[in-house]
Structures are given as C-alpha cells and as structure tokens.
Design a protein around this motif. Structure first.
Motif, mmCIF file in Angstrom:
data_model
loop_
_atom_site.group_PDB
_atom_site.id
_atom_site.type_symbol
_atom_site.label_atom_id
_atom_site.label_comp_id
_atom_site.label_asym_id
_atom_site.label_seq_id
_atom_site.Cartn_x
_atom_site.Cartn_y
_atom_site.Cartn_z
ATOM 1 N N GLY A 1 7.537 6.984 16.414
ATOM 2 C CA GLY A 1 8.853 6.644 15.871
ATOM 3 C C GLY A 1 9.137 7.402 14.583
ATOM 4 O O GLY A 1 10.264 7.840 14.332
ATOM 5 N N ALA A 2 8.099 7.582 13.780
ATOM 6 C CA ALA A 2 8.280 8.252 12.486
ATOM 7 C C ALA A 2 8.635 9.726 12.641
ATOM 8 O O ALA A 2 9.400 10.271 11.839
ATOM 9 N N VAL A 3 8.093 10.381 13.655
ATOM 10 C CA VAL A 3 8.287 11.836 13.744
ATOM 11 C C VAL A 3 9.477 12.254 14.606
ATOM 12 O O VAL A 3 9.870 13.423 14.574
ATOM 13 N N GLY B 1 9.217 2.474 13.723
ATOM 14 C CA GLY B 1 8.782 3.695 13.048
ATOM 15 C C GLY B 1 9.965 4.550 12.614
ATOM 16 O O GLY B 1 9.948 5.160 11.544
ATOM 17 N N TYR B 2 10.985 4.570 13.441
ATOM 18 C CA TYR B 2 12.186 5.364 13.147
ATOM 19 C C TYR B 2 12.921 4.791 11.936
ATOM 20 O O TYR B 2 13.366 5.522 11.049
ATOM 21 N N LEU B 3 13.032 3.475 11.888
ATOM 22 C CA LEU B 3 13.741 2.829 10.781
ATOM 23 C C LEU B 3 12.950 2.919 9.478
ATOM 24 O O LEU B 3 13.521 3.166 8.410
ATOM 25 N N THR C 1 0.833 -1.198 0.000
ATOM 26 C CA THR C 1 0.000 0.000 0.000
ATOM 27 C C THR C 1 0.869 1.249 0.000
ATOM 28 O O THR C 1 1.651 1.459 0.936
ATOM 29 N N PRO C 2 0.758 2.088 -0.997
ATOM 30 C CA PRO C 2 1.553 3.324 -1.006
ATOM 31 C C PRO C 2 1.250 4.172 0.224
ATOM 32 O O PRO C 2 0.110 4.223 0.690
ATOM 33 N N GLY C 3 2.265 4.791 0.740
ATOM 34 C CA GLY C 3 2.061 5.707 1.867
ATOM 35 C C GLY C 3 1.986 5.026 3.214
ATOM 36 O O GLY C 3 1.830 5.690 4.232
ATOM 37 N N SER C 4 2.116 3.704 3.240
ATOM 38 C CA SER C 4 1.955 3.010 4.517
ATOM 39 C C SER C 4 3.304 2.609 5.100
ATOM 40 O O SER C 4 4.190 2.156 4.389
ATOM 41 N N ILE C 5 3.443 2.785 6.402
ATOM 42 C CA ILE C 5 4.568 2.152 7.101
ATOM 43 C C ILE C 5 4.027 1.210 8.164
ATOM 44 O O ILE C 5 4.719 0.807 9.087
ATOM 45 N N HIS C 6 2.788 0.807 8.020
ATOM 46 C CA HIS C 6 2.125 0.130 9.133
ATOM 47 C C HIS C 6 1.123 -0.871 8.600
ATOM 48 O O HIS C 6 0.237 -0.511 7.839
ATOM 49 N N GLU C 7 1.277 -2.115 9.006
ATOM 50 C CA GLU C 7 0.392 -3.157 8.496
ATOM 51 C C GLU C 7 -0.952 -3.179 9.213
ATOM 52 O O GLU C 7 -1.990 -3.233 8.600
#
Lengths: 804, 804
Positions: free
Chosen positions: B162-164, B479-481, B143-149
């Motif tokens: 983690g992402a921010v 999230g960081y990775l 899924t484009p835009g996803s970092i999360h299943e």
C-alpha cells in the motif's frame, strides 16, 4: 485455457463407462440449469414459454458444471473402491449443483419427500430454488451432505481438514474455487497438511477448480501459468496433478485417470504410515488442479458477448428469458443440448443405468453421516469438577490462576476421551501462555514437520492444534464439530476478532440447522478467551480489545451464551457446562494471572446455575431495607476492583449500606422475553432494586450492559464502567485506572451517586483522589503497582469479621 | 539452522567496513537489551546491581537482533545508492530494535528531545520502554519511521505494498516474521506482486525472517526446507534469495552481497518498465529468506536450558535478574559482550565512525516522510457535488441508484486527481457489482498478469484495486493512507466483518497518532458498505449481516463516524464530506438498487449537515402540539418502509398526527457529551418529544439504537425495529417482513403504541395483518413482490397534495 488435457494420457474409461458418466454429468447440469430458470415444464416436454420461466432469475451457473463433473467422478471412485468421501464445496454459489447431485443419487427425496424422484418432484425442485419459502441459492445447511456454506469464501479447506482429523477412514474431497483461493484464510489453509497425521487421520483431496474468473475479473491463479502453480503447491508441500481442458470426453478420461492416481497416492501414504515405518517427514499429499471453462457447456455467446469461459457466465448467463424470445431460445437450446429424454424416463426418473452410477446408502455423499455430524456424536466423558476445585479456605485471600486450574480439568478430559479420540484443543500458539499447560502432561502439540531432539511437547499424535492463525484454529474446529466431535478454542481475547466473520457464519449455520429436523445437534463451539484486556498490560494497546462479546450478543438468543466467571471454581463450572451443550456458541472470558478466589465449589455451582446473584458475604446491607447502593460486577478484574471498592467504602463510610451483585452469565441481564437465560423483571428488580444507584464494573465496553438492561425499571440508575479504549504498556492496576474501572473510581462514583452522600463525604472523595495521584506518581517512578494495591486481599474472614 | 551461509559467497565488505557494520549492529543490540532490562547504569560503567534492573521485565528479544541486522544493512545500501526506503517491521514485538535504530541514527532525539544522544538520554531511553508513562513494547505510532504496529500479525506485507503504490521512488523493506507468515492475510498478501506496476509504483523487498519459532513452538516455514521455500515463493512469483547462518561476519558478507543483488534486480525491473519496452508479464521481484537464530547473540543457555536459537529466547531470555545474582551475571556478560565502550564515547554518544554509517536527513528510515504520511498529504481535488445531483422533480417518486450516482462523482475525482496520482478505489471484485462502474470510463482495474484480448476493464495502470480478499483491500488502503494518500473501500456489507480486527487496529493506530503532535493527520479510511443486508435477498442469509457498525461504535468517538444516507443526494453529500476528512474512519452504508429519492441536493446538504432532522413534508403534525407518534428511520430501506407506513397510516387514520424523523449521522443520537456529533438533550427532546411513542426503523441490529439513546428522556418509548437475524434467499420486501421492519409491521406498531388507538382501530390493524398474509401467499406463489409493494411510491406531490 488449453484445449489439450495435460495429465495423464492413459485411457481409464471404456466407451460404455465414458458414455454413462457423461450422461450422468449432463443430468446434473440439466437439473442445475432448471433450478436457476424454470417454474414449470421441467422436462421440456413442450416448447419453453415465458410463463415457464421464473420472474426473478437467481443463482450461479459459472462454477456449477465443474462441480457436477467432480461429483460424478467422485461417485465413480467411491463405487469402485468403496470409499467414505464427503464433498466440501468451496464455491458455495454452486448450490444448484449440490442440490442436483443429491437429488440424482436419491438422498434429496429421502430427506425432503415432497421433492420426489419424478416429474412433479423435479418441478418442485426447480421451483423451490432461490424462491420465497424454498431453499437458498447456495450450498447451505438445507443441502444434504454439506457441512460448508461457502457464502463467505475462504474456509473450505480448513473445514475439510477439520472433518478428517481423527476420522482415519474419511476422505474430504474439497473443491476450492479460484476466487476463494485469493482469500487470506484459504491461502494459509494449504499449510494444514503439516497437521494431518496419516496414521490416525483421514485425508483431504484438495481440488483447485480454476475456471479463471470471479464476478467481473480474472483470478490470480486462473491466470497464473502451470509452472508457477506447480511450484506454489509443491512449495506448500503437495504433489499437484493437472486436469485441464474443455472437451468433455477428454476431460472425463483425464479426471478418471487422475483420480485413480490421486487416490492411489492417498492409500499408499496411509498404508505406509499405518503399517510401515513411520518416517520423520510430512507426507506429500496429492492435490488436483482442475482447469475447466467457467459456465462450461452453457451458452458460448449472448447478445454477441463471450459468455462460456468468461466471467459473464458467473451468475445467470442469459437473463431476459421471460420477456425476450431470443434469450428464451438460447436457454431452451442450452437445456435441450443435455438431451433430457436421454437422461430421464417418461415419469421424470433418472434412467436406471444412470441411477446405478451413484453409490448406495451412506456412501452417497449426500447421505454421508459425517456431513450430519450429530448422527455420529457421542457425549464427551467429563470428570467431576469437584476434583479440581480450588479450596477457598480464606475467601478473597486465596490465590489461584483460573485457566491453570481449568487446564487440569482439560488434561483429564483428554485422558478420559483418549480412546474415543473425539476431543481436541485449538489455539494460536498460546496453550502454554494461556496457562493450560498441564494438558501437555498427557498429550502434545500436533507436528508433522521435523521434530528436533530439543523440541518440547511436539508429537505426530498430539491433540493440541497450534498454528499462528486464528482462521485455521476456528475453521478446523468448525469442521471437527460439524462432523460430530468436541473441542475448545483458547485465544487471546483481542485477537478473536480476527475470526469475527467466521463466528458470524457459524452462528448462521447453527441457526438454520436447528430449524431442520433432520440435522442432528452438534457440539457447541466453545471459546475460552483469556490473556484478556485487563491483563495485556505488558503487550499494550494492540492487544487490548474486549469487543468480541458485543458481536456475539447480536446473534440469535438461542445460539449464544457469554460467561464471565470471576474465579477458578466458577470457570470450572462454566467450562464443564459449556462442553456438555450442543448447537451453541459459548464464549467464556477468564484471566490467566494469579487472582483472588471468591467462591467454594458448591457456592460457585449455585452462583453459576443462577447466572447472577447477590454476594451476601461481601455486602453489608440490612435485609429489611434496600441498600444505599448496588455494586455490581461482571468479569474477574472488575469483580476484584469492585470488592476492593467495597472494602474502601466500608472502611471509610461504615454507615453506607452496600449490596454486591456478581454476574457470571451475561445473558441473565436481558429480559426473559429476549433470551432463555434472561431474568424476569421482578427478579431483576429484586437484585438491582427499582431505584437505588447501581455502580456496574464490567469487563468490556460499557455500552453492552446498557443495551442489555435498557428496558429494566432501574436502568436510569445503572452507571457502567468498563473498557473505554484507553490502553498502553503499563501496570495491571494502571490499566484499570486509565479506564476509570479501578477501586477508587468505583468508590468515588458510589459516593457521588448516593443522594446526599457526596456533600457529606468530600473528605473521603479527596482521600481516594489523592490515592489515585499517589498511584500515578508511584508507577511512573517504580514501574510497578504500589504494594497496597497489588497485595490487596479481601480483609474479612469467612465469618465476615474484619481482620486486623 | 545451517552454519554455512548459502548465498552468495562473494566478499562485498572489506575488513574495515565489516568491522564498522558489525559494531553498529552491536550498538543496536546493546540498546535493545538495555531497554528491556535497565533502569539505570546504562553504559555499565559500574557493575550491574539489582536496583539497575527494572522490576517488571517486558519486551521481546527473540526477533530483535535479526531486525537490527537488517536495519544496519539497509542503512548501508541507502547510503551507497541514495535510496528512499522505509522499514516495515512485521514482527512488531521487535519494538526495542526499531527504537534503538532510530535513536542511533538521531531521529529519535530530534522527535523526543528529552531522549538525548548522551548518557542521560540513554538512561531515559532504557527506562521509558514498556514503563508506565513511557512507550509501548511494540513498534507503534510512537515509533519514528513506523507505519505498522505489528501487535496483531498478518498485515506487514499489505502495508508495504500500500505504501509504494504510486510512489515510484520508494522502496518498502518489509520484514515478515515466520510466525506472521502462518497467518491467512499474510499468506495471501504475497500475491500483491500481481498488482504492482514497476513503471509507476515503487518496490517492496520482502524479507522473510525465519528464526524458527513462535512463543512456544517451531514455525511452519522455519522448519520447512530451503527447496520447499524456494518453490513456494517462486510459485508466488518472486525470485528468492537466501541468507542463512549464525556467524556474524559471514552473515554480514552474505547480507551485503544479497542486498546488492536484490536492489540491482529492483533497479533493473524498474528501468526496464520505465525506459524499455513494457512487457506483458508480471516481473519476478526479488525477496529474501533470512534465516538467523532466534535471540541471536543472546544467552546460549539459561538454567541449563537452550535459549539462543530456540523459542525460549522469544521474550525475556533471562528473567530473574533483580533477585538472582546468577541471572544478573548472565545479563551483564551478555550486555558486555557487545563492548559498549567500543561503541559509545565517554558521554554516551555513538562514536563518530559509527554515526557516519547512518544515512542523513530524510534518508534515515526513522525520518522518512513517507512514514509520517501527513507530511506529504495534499488535499484531494473534489468536484462540486451539485453537478451529480439527482433532480428530484417528484419527491419520493423519482427513482435512482445511490451508488451509481456516487460512481459518477468518483469517476471525476479520479480524473481531477489523475496528475497527483493520489487516489485509488479498493474492493473485492465488486466495483461493478456495487454500481460504481462509471469509474471505468476513466480508469481500469490494475492487472499485472496476462491481459487477454476479450478482457474488460483491465490495465497495468488502473486505479481500481480488486482482489477477492477484504484483508488485502483493507491493508493496501491503510498503507496507502498512512503514506499520505486518499482512498475508498467499497465492500459488501456482510463481508466487511472479515476485516473487523484490522479496523480495530487501525482505529487504535489513529487514536494514538492523534495524541502525538509530530504525527501529521492522514486521510480518513472511508468505507462504502453496499449490497447491504436488505438487498442481499438473492444471495441469502450468509450475505446478510449489518453488524459492522456495532463494532465501529465501540471505538473512540473522535475517530469514528457512521452515515446512513437514505438516497443518492445524501450519499453524494456524505461521500464528499468523508473524503475531505482526516484521521477518522468513516462508514457509509448505502444501497445499490433502484430506490425512491427523497431530497433535492440543497435539502440533502442541510439534512446531512444537521445529521438528523424532521421531514416536515412527510409529517402531518400540527406545529402547535406534539405529534401522536414519531416515525423515525435510519438507512435507505428503513426510510422507504417508514414512509410507506406513514402513507398507510395517513390513508387509514387521517386524524393521527405523525412526525417523521430521519437520521443520516448515527452518532447524532448520542449525547453531545459522548460524541462530537451528538445532540444536546434539549434538541433530542425537541425532535423525539419527551413522551410520545417513537417507532424507529433502523438499518441494523436494533440494540445499537437503544444503546445510543439509553440516556435520553424518551428512551423508554423508543421502539426499534431492525435486523433480527432472519434471512434467506427471498424477495426484497419479504426480507423486511421476516424481520418485521416492513411498512405493515411499522404501521401496526404505531397504532399499538399510541395510547388508546389500538382499541379504536382493530379494523385497521386487521387490514394490515391481512395484507401481510396476502403478501406471504403472493410471494410464495409468484416468486416476486406484489406490484402494489414493489411499485409503491410516495403518493403526495411536492405541495403535499395526495395524488389520485
């Protein structure tokens, strides 16, 4: 840390009682410090010398004085109100405190007579702590009155709630450390109040013990302000009370008064629910926020660094007492500050007036039978499984849903044990989805929040516990079992990994408990893992993981069992069997989808009792000689694919001699020297032959079969197919193809492994490969499996004649 | 569910904008329903027929309209304010919504050109969903835009935080479903706000999406009242905003106005922190409680049963559309209610005025490069490991603490990458305890609550993340990775099991990501497991579990690596190596206690590059012939015990020819056909011989070595000793004795396994058994190991001459 206590200002204790309870607390603190430090000179009858100090100082002081403080005040309220209370010590590191208190109340010496209530006993008590051959540093199975280890943090509160379900007179006083309060499982478990029915369940009194620090850090709630904490716990649905400060006398008054209030509240809620009108609201149970200094009453400073009220008090606050006279002096002053002569008589016995502060008999928290649940456990009444058996009129042609059939049995377990109220089913919102829905004919899901007119299957007195947290399900069940009841945890197979570490800890608890004669057996923890890897084709890769059993197989053989019933009747047998066992962890993996049925109830019983066996009706070997190939299987989908492969082989290579072996009890594969269920090498060789190729279709990761069988004669010829971490959203059969566990791959491997056959049967191999191609094209065009696949049935009648 | 929206009442959208945003939402809903149901006739240009319907209806409608609603409003705020936002979709089941929106904004067709922005593309878009060969039913790597299943619930919010971190301009809009909100990890992750520094980090906007139901139940927060929820999230430290109702137009106004407020708050907090005076309080970030009906805008009732606003809307609300014309009519009416002709032009393209509502380029959430972190990843700057090497002047006699040495290296990683701000260390309050404390020379622990004058190592801008929740550590790091940075998770070995299931899900994410060319590699997830099983003698049995690597070994060979460096220099090499890899999960197990050092830096590098090797300096075999016995070892403690056993054997049986093999890279034991690091059979046979006894001392559960080597020529002679689940609080050496991994047991087994030796050497065996007895008595008397044990050193000088 505020120096003023905040709530309440009333004076509950008169001077005499205040003095007594403070002395009792000092006695517990003294014994706690002694355990951490002393080899000898337990009552400091002589000046402290280096040789009195343990060479390795192990243990955790920081949380202990607070735990002791709470224990003393619980003793008081138990005596005053004749309450039935167990103490759940979330900060398990505070083991010295739990040991000290059960020693003071006399329980310890009753269970361990060598640790007598005198100077010699105190010497041994001190010495054994964290000492080789002695007791562990944490609250543990060895600790009287404990159902909770606390080594791995997060589960205190769920254990407490599990303990009081269906125990209307029991109160679990549960201390949650502010370190533990940072964990996920603990953060969710505050919501357990929404599952506690004051009419039929007991109560939990959570005591959030904020001493402000972890090992080397402040804690999140320790640094949060009272107003944030008040809002947080009000939001969780509790009525928070605050006891805060460091002056012992003020704190004693505050704690005594707050306990009076809190236990009044509990009584009022219960009386209202039991005798008044049952309202449609979840009651607002009390909880206590108890702020006290870390390492309270210990050294204020060591080597110029702040200790009391800081994280340096976490473990051993002054550490070089053997070599450093200055450190030793700090220790001696600290211990003498409790004035042991004021607490213990000349023989080392707790003085009578203090001894009188402890409750008597089973009211002592160390002697409460709920904390040694095997004492209270009564057998589950189980119905005859034959009443639920699927009639397999046409073997391999009858269809049933294994878990649905098992659900009928569970329904009647609920009915038969309704009076005893000692059985519950736990699961994350999946009882219906896992096809156990017939239990809702006789019970409901517990729900204490609002129930709307259109809700289905919710009730205040339901016996099914559903919450979308595997941690809560597992923890509640553990608490329920450890206090002497029975239960089942039904879970999606992939997501049981969420509680891997809780499983580990419970297995460790059982391993140690079984070695303690005074700990009586508790019912086994039973998992029904369904919605398994091969039937999560609709949910995709994230829902596909059969690896929990690998973790289970690492544990002590005495503790664990793994069952893979291939159909409904075998599931009935294994489920019934597991519910009757104790001190084990049983894992059953079984599907919920409509599947072919293989064995009659009688056949299922014989097969399951053996754990493994040849399915002669599916084999075509001649009895006089070894077969050409053994087709082995474990698990429902692998069994079906194996039998379909056997069908393909028998259709296409009539002369091939095939034996079918099915495994229900995975531990049977191990040697009898490794596991009580293990086969002898001779029996194993009889089943699997010493030298013929074995094509083994296994439910999970193939490696497990190799590791269980690596010592067997024929292991070099065992070729395992299982889940090789290939998955997505697709059709059921395509899942097996992606992992090469399908009938065609199995049949091709059989041909390739039988010496000389491959060369003669290139046509057959090509036929099967073409079938795989055809399947591939078909599913991608139609989105479902070919009818010849999804509609396949065992093509022989019960006499072994091939049907046209 | 209230029919009135509660907050705020202002009108933000004019009629035109309201109409447009509602149409955009309808378009997303239309495409979502189409994906679940349709094979063909995507724009309903003809009446819906059975053959247009998929044969297997898979997918989750219930959460999807709410997700689409949020997406549309985020698009609006992104455009209006030029914001950099990613969308974390906690309810991963809402996959159709994420796909629909990225298709509408054009991202999907750019990444997957065959899914074009026209009728034919829409047909394929619908068909591929949950279809063999297509895409999974959940938000996933595809899924484009996803970092999360989102398949396994609980980690949305930690991924968002983690992402921010260190992404000051990024905002993660994180939708948390009310099912997910019941999980433990999610309940704890709300506290992540206490680790977010508005001066240097971005922001998270949590949107708690209460649609009230799970699969078959209400949810806890869904049924809680607004006041409880307000208090709960205020208590967590947030400022909650409520958007509640079911009337679309009112809800659009409410959401638009609330987003304006919430993003104003975020901007104000950030501006204040970045340009104003930095206060000593953790800011009160906004969060949104969004109550909308489950299955909003779908069928109200099906077969007389409530669907919209109830759990029956969870998956496929009307299910028999192929066979039942009545059901099909419900579906057709439902889809036509969105008025597709009003949304898509004659060619099936989203109408221009709606297309204009999506942001452009990288501002589209499906195209945001943070959600494909490999695009942004820059290599870590690493120092030369030689600068940290332990000088092993006396092999096996020099003592160092492996993790302490590695800590120096980590300290300089922090310094070298300080400008890039792309490296953090995560762990549950154990950085100091794990001897990595030198990182605090250059950084601190992040702490946003109050900092007291006597606190140590806390700062707003620390780069070490400590919280007593392995779930938070793991989730933040993921999230960081996934957003393109680097990190390390240092953890007690036993408690890494707490995140077993998160590891599983991340491994699955990587496995699929690697198969997608457009997903660029991200840095590996690196675990340093220390305070391991053999050195938790002080904490006892609950802290002793080496089984995590068994779980790891089940995963795809391309993804996982397991390293067991025996000393500091090998740890330096492996740590440095792991930090430079990508798209993997590396597990390093290494001790923190003072230990003997074996290899110089050069030797360590050669040894680690090979992964396995003969330690000639420790062996006494003659090169021309095979040794009598191979003493193999993996792990620091097993290595020391093995070398001590070799010492015992060489002292007592001079003629015994011994080879020592040490394994650093556990995957080398597997076949090269199974793992890229695996040895060929020829090389394996060279190392382990084809037929000599191998006594293998292994760090973890012995089975793993068997399963890794079961196909090797000599496996029948490989005798593994490891952790057999025996432990308690005792001495370090006693732990090895309890598990029969100690030098005496190893030496005895060598004697017993070498053919003919046992009979000749009964005296030596007796000597060793007596030593075990002596040890047993000694530790129980003294509480510490015998000096000859704890003080043992390798007794040879660097030339191989025995020292006197």
């Amino acid at each position: 840390m505020k120096e003023q206590v905040t709530t309440p200002s009333t004076t509950v204790l008169d001077t005499a009682e205040l003095g007594l309870i403070d002395r009792y607390w000092r006695a517990a603190n003294y014994l706690s410090v002694g355990q951490i430090y002393l080899l000898d000179n337990p009552l400091l009858r002589e000046p402290l010398k280096a040789e009195h100090i343990k060479p390795r100082l192990l243990g955790h002081w920081g949380t202990t004085p607070g735990l002791n403080f709470i224990y003393a005040h619980l003793n008081r309220i138990i005596r005053n109100r004749d309450l039935d209370i167990i103490y759940i010590c979330g900060p398990g590191h505070g083991g010295p405190g739990m040991v000290a208190n059960t020693y003071l109340e006399g329980t310890y010496s009753e269970i361990y007579p060598n640790i007598s209530s005198d100077t010699d006993g105190m010497r041994k008590l001190f010495r054994q702590f964290s000492f080789p051959g002695g007791i562990p540093s944490h609250a543990a199975p060895e600790t009287p009155g404990s159902i909770h280890e606390g080594g791995e943090l997060g589960y205190a509160l769920v254990h407490a709630y599990g303990a009081v379900f269906d125990n209307p007179d029991l109160i679990a006083a549960c201390v949650v450390g502010d370190g533990e309060a940072e964990t996920g499982p603990l953060a969710a478990s505050w919501h357990s109040n929404k599952f506690l029915n004051p009419a039929r369940d007991g109560a939990v009194l959570p005591i959030l013990h904020l001493n402000g620090y972890k090992i080397a850090n402040p804690t999140l709630l320790g640094r949060a302000g009272d107003e944030d904490i008040r809002q947080l716990f009000t939001g969780y649905g509790y009525e928070p009370f605050f006891v805060e400060g460091s002056d012992p006398h003020q704190m004693h008054q505050a704690m005594a008064a707050t306990f009076e209030q809190a236990f009044d509240r509990i009584r009022a809620i219960q009386q209202d629910a039991r005798h008044g009108a049952a309202g449609n609201v979840c009651p607002r149970w009390p909880m206590i926020v108890f702020r006290s200094p870390k390492g309270w009453t210990g050294p204020k400073e060591v080597d110029g660094k702040k200790v009391e009220g800081f994280w340096r008090a976490h473990q051993v606050p002054v550490s070089n007492c053997r070599a450093d006279a200055g450190h030793r002096k700090i220790l001696e002053d600290w211990m003498r500050s409790y004035d042991p002569q004021d607490l213990f008589d000349i023989d080392g016995r707790l003085k009578d007036e203090l001894r009188a502060l402890a409750p008597a008999g089973k009211r002592r928290m160390g002697a409460n039978p709920h904390a040694n649940g095997g004492l209270l456990r009564s057998e589950l009444t189980t119905p005859a499984i034959g009443d639920y058996a699927v009639m397999v009129n046409e073997r391999g042609r009858t269809v049933a849903q294994s878990t649905e059939v098992f659900g009928h049995y569970l329904r009647d377990i609920l009915t038969l044990n309704a009076d005893k109220a000692n059985f519950r089913i736990f699961g994350p919102d999946e009882t219906e989805s896992n096809r156990l829905g017939s239990v809702f004919e006789v019970t409901n899901r517990v729900w204490m929040e609002e129930i709307k007119p259109y809700d289905v299957g919710l009730a205040r007195d339901g016996r099914v516990m559903e919450v979308l947290s595997e941690h809560l399900c597992q923890g509640w069940l553990e608490g329920y079992l450890l206090t002497g009841r029975h239960g089942l945890f039904s879970c999606y197979e992939a997501f049981i990994h969420i509680v891997d570490s809780m499983f580990n800890q419970h297995a460790k608890w059982l391993k140690v408990s079984r070695e303690l004669p005074w700990r009586k057996p508790v019912s086994s923890l039973n998992y029904l893992l369904t919605s398994h890897v091969w039937r999560q084709d609709h949910n995709g890769f994230s829902h596909q993981d059969p690896g929990f059993v690998d973790l289970v197989a690492n544990k002590k053989a005495d503790i664990v069992r793994i069952y893979l019933p291939p159909d409904a009747n075998t599931l009935l047998w294994t489920g019934d069997h597991c519910l009757k066992t104790y001190d084990r962890i049983n894992v059953i993996v079984a599907g919920k989808q409509p599947e072919l049925q293989w064995l009659s109830m009688d056949e299922a019983a014989r097969h399951c009792e053996a754990g493994i066996g040849i399915w002669h009706w599916a084999s075509n070997e001649q009895s006089a000689v070894e077969p050409d190939v053994v087709m082995a299987c474990a698990g429902d989908v692998p069994t079906m694919e194996t039998l379909a492969a056997v069908d393909l082989l028998r259709q296409n290579i009539a002369e091939l001699s095939i034996r079918v072996v099915n495994v229900v009890d995975l531990m049977a594969l191990q040697s009898n020297e490794q596991h009580p269920h293990g086969l002898t090498d001779a029996v194993f060789d009889e089943l699997f032959t010493p030298d013929r190729p074995v094509i083994f279709a296994y439910h999970g990761y193939p490696y497990l079969i190799h590791r269980l069988t690596y010592r067997r004669t024929n292991h070099g010829n065992i070729h395992v197919r299982g889940f090789i971490e290939e998955g997505t959203t697709t059709t059921p059969f395509d899942m097996t193809v992606l992992n090469e566990l399908d009938r065609y791959h199995l049949a091709i491997e059989a041909i390739e492994r039988v010496p000389g056959l491959k060369e003669k049967r290139t046509d057959t191999v090509k036929l099967f490969r073409d079938k795989l191609e055809e399947h591939h094209r078909y599913v991608r065009q139609h989105g479902e499996d070919m009818p010849e696949i999804s509609g396949w049935k065992w093509p022989f009648d019960n006499n072994g004649t091939r049907l046209t």
